[in-house]
Enzyme design. Structure first.
Site, short mmCIF file in Angstrom:
data_model
loop_
_atom_site.label_atom_id
_atom_site.label_comp_id
_atom_site.label_asym_id
_atom_site.label_seq_id
_atom_site.Cartn_x
_atom_site.Cartn_y
_atom_site.Cartn_z
N PHE A 108 26.76 68.36 -22.70
CA PHE A 108 26.13 69.70 -23.12
C PHE A 108 24.43 68.87 -24.02
O PHE A 108 24.02 68.51 -23.60
CB PHE A 108 26.97 70.15 -24.38
CG PHE A 108 28.41 70.37 -23.72
CD1 PHE A 108 27.86 71.30 -22.80
CD2 PHE A 108 29.34 69.64 -23.56
CE1 PHE A 108 29.62 71.85 -22.29
CE2 PHE A 108 30.74 69.77 -22.96
CZ PHE A 108 30.50 70.71 -22.45
N SER A 109 24.61 69.74 -25.27
CA SER A 109 23.06 70.12 -26.29
C SER A 109 22.32 67.90 -25.73
O SER A 109 21.56 68.03 -26.30
CB SER A 109 22.78 70.17 -27.15
OG SER A 109 22.71 71.65 -27.00
N ALA A 110 23.59 67.06 -25.63
CA ALA A 110 22.81 65.29 -25.67
C ALA A 110 21.75 65.97 -24.64
O ALA A 110 20.89 65.26 -24.28
CB ALA A 110 24.05 64.66 -25.52
N LYS A 160 19.10 67.90 -24.67
CA LYS A 160 18.24 67.92 -25.00
C LYS A 160 16.77 66.83 -25.05
O LYS A 160 15.49 66.30 -24.91
CB LYS A 160 18.39 68.82 -25.66
CG LYS A 160 18.88 70.74 -25.54
CD LYS A 160 18.92 70.81 -27.11
CE LYS A 160 19.32 72.49 -27.17
NZ LYS A 160 20.81 72.36 -26.59
#
Length: 379
Positions: A59-61, A63
């Protein structure tokens, strides 16, 4: 599996916190791997063991991975962090700089008009929509978490300056590190290695790609913002609506798409190597890294409705997501419990990649504190 005997308490904490499903944990210290372990199961039914080659949606890791690619482009002279985005992307109408995009200050965390079905998987359509969107605030004046739009904004910038898709650029960084299993959009040939993401175990903010049908605490600022369908918060998490489809993250379409802010697939080993490589200077020079890990956004978050801190693409420990014990740490958490970061003071790179989703609207994932307490006790 591998564990330096000095870090045995970390592995013990990892095993004690396993619970349902599976996970992997990797730690680098002083430029070498000191922990590389995994356990539990990787499928929906709990019968397939998590293996050395298992990867999972982080998921947002994702980014932090995309941010590293952007900073590499800056270091190589392809991207001026202070330049207006329109220098590289002429169709982009907002008066935002590259640094403002990376630090969640561009004012483009959401698109106002409802997007048609399938938009989530159409990188070109999302980039074009964002290029034409009027900012929700004057770029640079405030900040708000660009939960999903960050990936299309940064990804299109990278494509404009390199001529390559972000998925290929990330694969290049993975090769540069000599560590496989770092992907934006999992290649179909690797799909059999992906862990099944188990549904959330607790109420969650609706719209995060792993949370379906949960809500933040009634009466909280985030809940109030989500209740207004026209708010920037609601639009950031609910538009496009494709991400609300139950179980979407386990579909082949999601896994193979290019959604750079949310569908990175990785092993803990690869993420720890990435952050360890940043500390060792293998990827970025000290000046670029220092600028990237300084707080460019620090204060009230227009989207998350709490206090957050961001560098250039990296999340910094903050009130909404206190993911590390030292303010100097940098990295990124992901919906459901994934976490990857570096602590330059301690000299460690850390990555934890579970498939058991625990969604916490604010605060640390309950599995993190025992791991970090054990780790810092070993240093």
């Amino acid at each position: 599996m591998f564990c330096d005997p000095a870090f045995t308490p970390v592995v013990e904490a990892f095993r004690q916190g396993m619970g349902r499903g599976g996970a992997a944990l990797a730690v680098t210290a002083g430029g070498r791997t000191v922990v590389d372990v995994w356990g539990g199961t990787a499928d929906e039914g709990g019968t397939r063991p998590w293996g050395r080659d298992t990867v999972v949606n982080v998921f947002s890791a994702s980014k932090g991975v995309v941010a590293t690619v952007a900073l590499l482009c800056a270091r190589r002279g392809l991207l001026d962090l202070d330049a207006p985005v329109a220098r590289y992307w002429p169709e982009f109408t907002a008066r935002a700089t590259v640094a403002q995009v990376l630090s969640h200050r561009a004012g483009l965390p959401a698109i106002r008009s409802p997007l048609p079905p399938g938009s989530l998987y159409d990188f070109d359509a999302m980039a074009s929509a964002l290029a034409a969107e009027e900012p929700w605030w004057t770029p640079g004046e405030r900040h708000g978490y660009h939960a999903v739009t960050f990936g299309w904004l940064a990804g299109e910038l990278l494509r404009r300056v390199t001529g390559e898709e972000v998925r290929d650029l990330v694969a290049g960084v993975s090769g540069e590190l000599g560590v496989p299993d770092l992907w934006i959009g999992l290649p179909r040939r690797e799909a059999h290695r992906a862990a099944f993401v188990l549904p959330p175990e607790s109420p969650a903010v609706p719209g995060s790609p792993s949370s379906r049908g949960g809500f933040p605490a009634a009466g909280s600022p985030l809940a109030e913002a989500m209740a207004d369908p026209a708010s920037v918060t609601a639009r950031a998490f609910l538009n496009p609506a494709d991400q609300l489809v139950p179980g979407v993250v386990n579909t082949g379409r999601w896994r193979a798409a290019q959604i750079p802010a949310a569908n990175g697939h990785a092993s803990a080993r690869a993420l720890a190597a990435l952050y360890g490589g940043l500390l060792s200077g293998d990827l970025l020079d000290p000046e670029t890294l220092a600028r990237a890990t300084t707080a460019h956004s620090d204060g009230f978050d227009e989207v998350l409705r709490g206090r957050t801190r961001f560098g250039l693409g990296y999340m910094l420990p903050n009130e909404v997501r206190p993911f590390a014990p030292r303010a100097e740490a940098f990295g990124h958490s992901g919906a459901g419990g994934s976490l990857a970061f570096a602590d330059p003071v301690a000299g460690v790179g850390f990555a934890y990649t579970p498939n058991r989703t625990i969604t916490v609207p604010a605060g640390p994932d309950p599995r993190w504190p025992p791991l970090l307490e054990a780790l810092y006790g070993c240093l």
